[in-house]
Design a protein around this motif. Structure first.
Motif, PDB file in Angstrom:
ATOM      1  N   LEU A 137       0.821  -1.210   0.000  1.00 27.54           N
ATOM      2  CA  LEU A 137       0.000   0.000   0.000  1.00 27.54           C
ATOM      3  C   LEU A 137       0.858   1.264   0.000  1.00 27.54           C
ATOM      4  O   LEU A 137       0.525   2.248  -0.670  1.00 27.54           O
ATOM      5  CB  LEU A 137      -0.965  -0.014   1.187  1.00 27.54           C
ATOM      6  CG  LEU A 137      -2.047  -1.092   1.091  1.00 27.54           C
ATOM      7  CD1 LEU A 137      -2.749  -1.280   2.429  1.00 27.54           C
ATOM      8  CD2 LEU A 137      -3.040  -0.763  -0.008  1.00 27.54           C
ATOM      9  N   LEU A 138       1.966   1.242   0.731  1.00 30.03           N
ATOM     10  CA  LEU A 138       2.876   2.395   0.710  1.00 30.03           C
ATOM     11  C   LEU A 138       3.514   2.552  -0.667  1.00 30.03           C
ATOM     12  O   LEU A 138       3.660   3.675  -1.167  1.00 30.03           O
ATOM     13  CB  LEU A 138       3.950   2.241   1.791  1.00 30.03           C
ATOM     14  CG  LEU A 138       3.440   2.397   3.226  1.00 30.03           C
ATOM     15  CD1 LEU A 138       4.519   1.951   4.216  1.00 30.03           C
ATOM     16  CD2 LEU A 138       2.984   3.813   3.498  1.00 30.03           C
ATOM     17  N   ARG A 180       3.182   5.802  -3.236  1.00 32.32           N
ATOM     18  CA  ARG A 180       4.334   6.467  -3.871  1.00 32.32           C
ATOM     19  C   ARG A 180       4.201   6.489  -5.389  1.00 32.32           C
ATOM     20  O   ARG A 180       4.622   7.438  -6.042  1.00 32.32           O
ATOM     21  CB  ARG A 180       5.636   5.766  -3.475  1.00 32.32           C
ATOM     22  CG  ARG A 180       6.273   6.305  -2.218  1.00 32.32           C
ATOM     23  CD  ARG A 180       7.681   5.784  -2.013  1.00 32.32           C
ATOM     24  NE  ARG A 180       7.752   4.340  -1.875  1.00 32.32           N
ATOM     25  CZ  ARG A 180       7.460   3.668  -0.774  1.00 32.32           C
ATOM     26  NH1 ARG A 180       7.057   4.314   0.311  1.00 32.32           N
ATOM     27  NH2 ARG A 180       7.558   2.359  -0.729  1.00 32.32           N
ATOM     28  N   ALA A 181       3.601   5.437  -5.949  1.00 33.21           N
ATOM     29  CA  ALA A 181       3.454   5.330  -7.407  1.00 33.21           C
ATOM     30  C   ALA A 181       2.204   6.044  -7.923  1.00 33.21           C
ATOM     31  O   ALA A 181       1.992   6.123  -9.133  1.00 33.21           O
ATOM     32  CB  ALA A 181       3.405   3.854  -7.814  1.00 33.21           C
ATOM     33  N   GLY A 182       1.358   6.536  -7.003  1.00 34.19           N
ATOM     34  CA  GLY A 182       0.121   7.185  -7.426  1.00 34.19           C
ATOM     35  C   GLY A 182      -0.937   6.199  -7.888  1.00 34.19           C
ATOM     36  O   GLY A 182      -1.828   6.550  -8.661  1.00 34.19           O
ATOM     37  N   ALA A 217      -5.737   3.017   2.377  1.00 35.92           N
ATOM     38  CA  ALA A 217      -4.555   3.855   2.626  1.00 35.92           C
ATOM     39  C   ALA A 217      -3.983   3.508   3.997  1.00 35.92           C
ATOM     40  O   ALA A 217      -4.722   3.213   4.942  1.00 35.92           O
ATOM     41  CB  ALA A 217      -4.921   5.331   2.576  1.00 35.92           C
ATOM     42  N   VAL A 218      -2.669   3.565   4.085  1.00 37.42           N
ATOM     43  CA  VAL A 218      -1.986   3.326   5.355  1.00 37.42           C
ATOM     44  C   VAL A 218      -2.184   4.556   6.234  1.00 37.42           C
ATOM     45  O   VAL A 218      -1.990   5.689   5.791  1.00 37.42           O
ATOM     46  CB  VAL A 218      -0.483   3.043   5.129  1.00 37.42           C
ATOM     47  CG1 VAL A 218       0.244   2.856   6.454  1.00 37.42           C
ATOM     48  CG2 VAL A 218      -0.301   1.823   4.230  1.00 37.42           C
ATOM     49  N   ASP A 219      -2.582   4.325   7.470  1.00 36.98           N
ATOM     50  CA  ASP A 219      -2.804   5.403   8.429  1.00 36.98           C
ATOM     51  C   ASP A 219      -1.466   6.030   8.831  1.00 36.98           C
ATOM     52  O   ASP A 219      -0.438   5.351   8.884  1.00 36.98           O
ATOM     53  CB  ASP A 219      -3.503   4.842   9.668  1.00 36.98           C
ATOM     54  CG  ASP A 219      -3.927   5.935  10.616  1.00 36.98           C
ATOM     55  OD1 ASP A 219      -4.983   6.541  10.376  1.00 36.98           O
ATOM     56  OD2 ASP A 219      -3.180   6.184  11.593  1.00 36.98           O
TER      57      ASP A 219
END
Length: 149
Positions: free
Chosen positions: A45-46, A50-52, A99-101
């Motif tokens: 997820l991160l 980063r890749a959009g 999304a990562v919190d």
């Protein structure tokens, strides 16, 4: 050293690094009441952020090789732990984005930050051509590994 031996030495060194990364991920998971797959999910997820890339449950399940039920259980667990948020896609209200919190990011930075900084410090000893070669090798190795099967 013969070419084949030299090449295999590099493969074995790469394996050594990936095993150590895996051990650190497992240690992080254990310390924070997670399964190692939970950590892999957060990394995916991160990377997507980063890749959009929009991350949905289906996308995440495919990345991790999980079926729908396994993906739902993983997402529910990470939401319960406060590491993941679900939001409706503003462009398509039928889709739910993952999304990562920020709390999970901070937790990861506290644990993995020194490892990341040590690795970046290693790169500071390389010139631009060496760095480009490392990047090219790792990108090609990743592609080679992901196309098997």
């Amino acid at each position: 050293m013969e070419d084949r031996e030299a090449e295999l030495e590099i493969v074995h060194l790469l394996r050594k690094v990936t095993v150590e990364f895996g051990l650190r991920q497992a240690e992080f998971a254990h310390r924070h009441g997670m399964h190692p797959t939970d950590v892999r999910a957060l990394i995916c997820l991160l990377d997507a952020e980063r890749a959009g890339t929009d991350a949905t449950a289906g996308w995440l399940g495919a990345r991790l090789g999980l079926n729908s039920a396994g993906t739902t259980a993983l997402i529910d667990r990470l939401v319960r732990l406060g590491h993941l948020t679900r939001t409706r896609d503003p462009r398509d209200r039928r889709r739910v984005l993952l999304a990562v919190d920020a709390k999970a990011v901070e937790l990861g930075q506290a644990f993995f930050g020194p490892l990341i900084e040590n690795t970046v410090a290693v790169l500071h000893g390389f010139d631009d051509h060496e760095t480009a070669a490392v990047r090219r090798f790792l990108s090609a190795a990743h592609e080679a590994v992901t196309t098997i099967g």
